[in-house]
Design a protein around this motif. Structure first.
Motif, PDB file in Angstrom:
ATOM      1  N   GLU A 183      37.667  54.622  24.698  1.00 27.48           N
ATOM      2  CA  GLU A 183      38.978  54.572  25.348  1.00 27.48           C
ATOM      3  C   GLU A 183      39.049  55.509  26.546  1.00 27.48           C
ATOM      4  N   ASN A 232      42.608  48.114  21.925  1.00 23.55           N
ATOM      5  CA  ASN A 232      43.151  49.350  22.509  1.00 23.55           C
ATOM      6  C   ASN A 232      42.806  49.433  23.991  1.00 23.55           C
ATOM      7  N   ASN A 233      41.571  49.059  24.327  1.00 22.41           N
ATOM      8  CA  ASN A 233      41.151  49.112  25.731  1.00 22.41           C
ATOM      9  C   ASN A 233      41.878  48.069  26.579  1.00 22.41           C
TER      10      ASN A 233
END
Length: 352
Positions: free
Chosen positions: A123, A156-157
């Motif tokens: 991330e 999430n990315n």
């Protein structure tokens, strides 16, 4: 033009009722736009069983300073617009990738850049991209691979990039042996995409089946390991995509001639891979193609080719040690099939 009209034209082409006289992106015709398809490395941090686009045995990296110097050489060319496509292997693991992205994004020239990535870096890596100046101008085509992918990290990315204003296309490689995982991930990805769009950001989801080679050596046949239930679900999910972001739609100008009346008709169509394959509509042999003028392809060694289809077959210099040469009058297409969507959009003309 709508989907049905597009299919009608493809059907007429298939049965030779009409012939193409002009084809390509309406944004490129009669312009000095330069599309740069840059394979930064063959190396990848994944080793997917179905992938033919990586080589972790002999793949290598160029020095960061060489990559940046080559990019500056491209941007010094006298062109009105530059469209970079960064791919691999996995381009984000190449040294200098972040600096390369920043150089393009902050250039005073008119530039766009799309990265084709598995989105597997941590991330913190993508947070650096989100903090770049002009991050909202960056586009990412992010493929999820079920043999090696991390479900949570990937999504999430996606959110990190979308929250920074980047356009993100989630491409789900529907592995034939991961039916329930594919269904679960697709549901989660579609939910995230809807959430991102509700926040006025840009994110789309595309489901791609795994293909096998046909008798001509092209990947057009559905993998035989799919069950009937899986195939039915794919048919339902992979219909014509109506909600792709406007900046991502490939608006193509198609000019056709009626083989009986010889009348000429022009249409604007959307590129749709499934229809192209259904009617074998990627045959431009003998037409003039603006490969080598509106496009260059750079391989991991730095060797230059007129387009992706010519990579390894027609070289005209090396981006690291020579100035790019171009073919201002285009080239005659020598191939039975156009095998890369990056090349479909190049302007093509029938030779009278």
């Amino acid at each position: 033009m709508n989907y049905v009209g597009y299919e009608n034209i493809c059907r007429a082409l298939f049965y030779k009722k009409i012939a193409i006289t002009k084809f390509g992106s309406k944004n490129i015709f009669n312009k000095d736009v330069l599309k740069i398809n840059w394979m930064l490395t063959y190396r990848c941090n994944y080793n997917c069983s179905y992938c033919y686009g990586h080589d972790n045995d002999t793949g290598f990296f160029h020095r960061k300073q060489d990559i940046l110097k080559a990019t500056e050489k491209i941007l010094d060319l006298n062109r009105s617009q530059f469209e970079f496509g960064l791919n691999g292997g996995e381009p984000t693991i190449a040294p200098g990738y972040l600096e390369l992205l920043k150089l393009i994004a902050t250039s005073t020239k008119s530039c766009s850049v799309v990265t084709i990535t598995n989105l597997s870096r941590k991330e913190s890596f993508f947070e650096k991209i989100a903090e770049m100046p002009n991050a909202s101008s960056l586009r990412f085509h992010c493929s999820y691979h079920f043999e090696d992918g991390d479900f949570s990290r990937f999504l999430n990315n996606v959110k990190i990039l979308a929250d920074a204003g980047c356009y993100v296309k989630i491409i789900i490689l529907a592995h034939p042996l991961f039916y329930y995982a594919v269904k679960s991930f697709t549901k989660a990805a579609e939910s995230l995409s809807a959430q991102i769009k509700a926040d006025c950001q840009r994110c789309d989801v595309v489901l791609l089946p795994i293909k096998e080679k046909d008798c001509n050596g092209f990947y057009t046949l559905l993998d035989q390991r799919y069950t009937n239930e899986y195939r039915s679900w794919l048919d339902e999910k992979t219909g014509f995509t109506k909600n792709i972001d406007g900046s991502e739609k490939k608006f193509l100008l198609m000019e056709v001639s009626d083989n009986n009346t010889k009348s000429i008709k022009s249409e604007l169509v959307y590129l749709n891979q499934s229809i192209l394959e259904k009617y074998s509509f990627y045959k431009f042999k003998g037409m003039k193609c603006m490969a080598g003028y509106n496009s260059i392809a750079i391989d991991p060694k730095g060797d230059l080719s007129p387009a992706v289809c010519f990579r390894g077959k027609k070289k005209f210099g090396n981006i690291f040690d020579s100035e790019p040469e171009f073919f201002p009058d285009g080239l005659i297409c020598p191939y039975e099939y156009c095998t890369c969507s990056a090349d479909y959009v190049l302007p093509k003309y029938k030779i009278s």
